[in-house]
Design a protein around this motif. Structure first.
Motif, PDB file in Angstrom:
ATOM      1  N   ASP A  31       0.871  -1.172   0.000  1.00 57.86           N
ATOM      2  CA  ASP A  31       0.000   0.000   0.000  1.00 57.86           C
ATOM      3  C   ASP A  31       0.913   1.228   0.000  1.00 57.86           C
ATOM      4  O   ASP A  31       1.333   1.690   1.055  1.00 57.86           O
ATOM      5  N   LEU A  75      -6.886   1.018  -3.937  1.00 57.65           N
ATOM      6  CA  LEU A  75      -7.081   1.706  -2.654  1.00 57.65           C
ATOM      7  C   LEU A  75      -6.904   3.202  -2.844  1.00 57.65           C
ATOM      8  O   LEU A  75      -5.989   3.632  -3.550  1.00 57.65           O
ATOM      9  N   THR A 111      -7.159   6.889  -0.341  1.00 58.01           N
ATOM     10  CA  THR A 111      -7.380   7.439   0.996  1.00 58.01           C
ATOM     11  C   THR A 111      -8.573   8.388   0.927  1.00 58.01           C
ATOM     12  O   THR A 111      -8.523   9.397   0.233  1.00 58.01           O
ATOM     13  N   LEU A 146      -9.970   4.218   4.213  1.00 56.29           N
ATOM     14  CA  LEU A 146      -9.541   3.821   2.872  1.00 56.29           C
ATOM     15  C   LEU A 146     -10.744   3.363   2.059  1.00 56.29           C
ATOM     16  O   LEU A 146     -11.575   2.602   2.561  1.00 56.29           O
ATOM     17  N   TRP A 181     -11.906   1.009  -0.767  1.00 55.49           N
ATOM     18  CA  TRP A 181     -11.482  -0.210  -1.468  1.00 55.49           C
ATOM     19  C   TRP A 181     -12.384  -0.454  -2.669  1.00 55.49           C
ATOM     20  O   TRP A 181     -13.604  -0.317  -2.563  1.00 55.49           O
TER      21      TRP A 181
END
Ligand SMILES: *[C@@H]1O[C@H](CO)[C@@H](O)[C@H](O)[C@H]1NC(C)=O
Ligand SMILES: *[C@@H]1O[C@H](CO)[C@@H](O)[C@H](O)[C@H]1NC(C)=O
Length: 178
Positions: free
Chosen positions: A128, A155, A157, A169, A171
Motif C-alpha cells: 500500500d 485503494l 485514501t 480507505l 477499497w
C-alpha cells in the motif's frame, strides 16, 4: 450372438465413462465480482481498531515509521461514514516496510459478514504505497464463496488525520472466482 451383446454393452459403458471424464475435466466458468467499501482504521479516539504491536527498539512505534507493525480489526462499511452499514471486518496486520515511510505492507483477511458473502473471506497481500492517490494490492486467495479467488484491489485514501493516526480507505475489489 450373446457374446457380441456383451461387448456392445461394455463398449457403451466405456463410452459413458469417457464422456463422464470429459465433462468433469471441463473447467468451471469463472465469475467476476466487484466490491466497493470503506475501511476504517482508527488508532486513536473511541473504539480503536489498529494497535502498534512491534517496532524498532529505541524508536517510536507509529505510522510511517519503518518497522512498525500494527494488528488491526477494522470495520468495513458501505459508506464513508463509520456508522454506515457494516459488511465485514479487515483482520490482520500491516507493517511500515519502506525506509522513507512510503509503503505499508498489508497482510489481511477481509472477513465478510453480510448477505451473500457472509462467512466468506478474501486474502489480501501487497504494497500500500500510501503517498500515491491510487494504488493496488493483490487478492491472493479466498474462502467460502471466494474459494480459489484471485484479483486485485485499488485503494484510495478517503480521509486522513495523520496527527491522530486515523484513516479511511476506499477499497474497490475486482475478483475472479467460481
Ligand atoms: C464506539 O462504540 C460504541 C459502542 O458500540 C458506540 O456506541 C459508539 O458510537 C462508537 N463510537 C464511534 C466513534 O464509532
Ligand atoms: C472499481 O473498479 C472497476 C475496475 O477496476 C471500475 O470499472 C469501477 O468503475 C470502479 N468503481 C468505483 C466505484 O470506483
Amino acid at each position: 450372438m450373446a457374446q457380441s451383446k456383451i461387448s456392445i454393452a461394455s463398449l457403451a459403458s466405456l463410452l459413458l465413462l469417457a464422456l463422464t471424464i470429459t465433462i468433469e475435466a471441463k473447467p468451471k466458468q469463472q465469475k467476476q465480482t466487484n466490491l466497493v467499501f470503506f475501511m476504517h482504521d482508527w488508532e486513536s479516539g473511541d473504539n480503536i481498531t489498529a494497535v502498534a504491536v512491534a517496532g524498532l527498539p529505541n524508536k517510536p512505534w507509529k505510522p510511517l515509521a519503518f518497522g512498525t507493525l500494527f494488528a488491526i480489526d477494522d470495520d468495513l462499511t458501505t459508506g464513508v461514514d463509520r456508522k454506515s452499514a457494516q459488511i465485514g471486518r479487515a483482520h490482520g496486520l500491516y507493517v511500515y516496510s519502506a525506509l522513507d515511510g512510503s509503503d505499508c505492507h498489508m497482510l489481511l483477511s477481509l472477513v465478510f459478514t453480510s448477505k451473500e458473502y457472509s462467512g466468506s473471506t478474501l486474502e489480501i497481500q501487497g504494497a500500500d504505497r500510501l503517498l500515491q492517490k491510487s494504488r493496488e494490492v493483490s487478492v491472493v486467495s479466498g474462502t467460502g464463496k471466494f474459494r480459489l479467488a484471485r484479483g486485485y484491489a485499488t485503494l484510495e485514501t478517503a480521509f486522513l488525520d495523520l496527527p491522530n493516526s486515523n484513516a479511511i480507505l476506499k477499497w474497490n475489489v475486482t475478483v475472479f472466482h467460481y
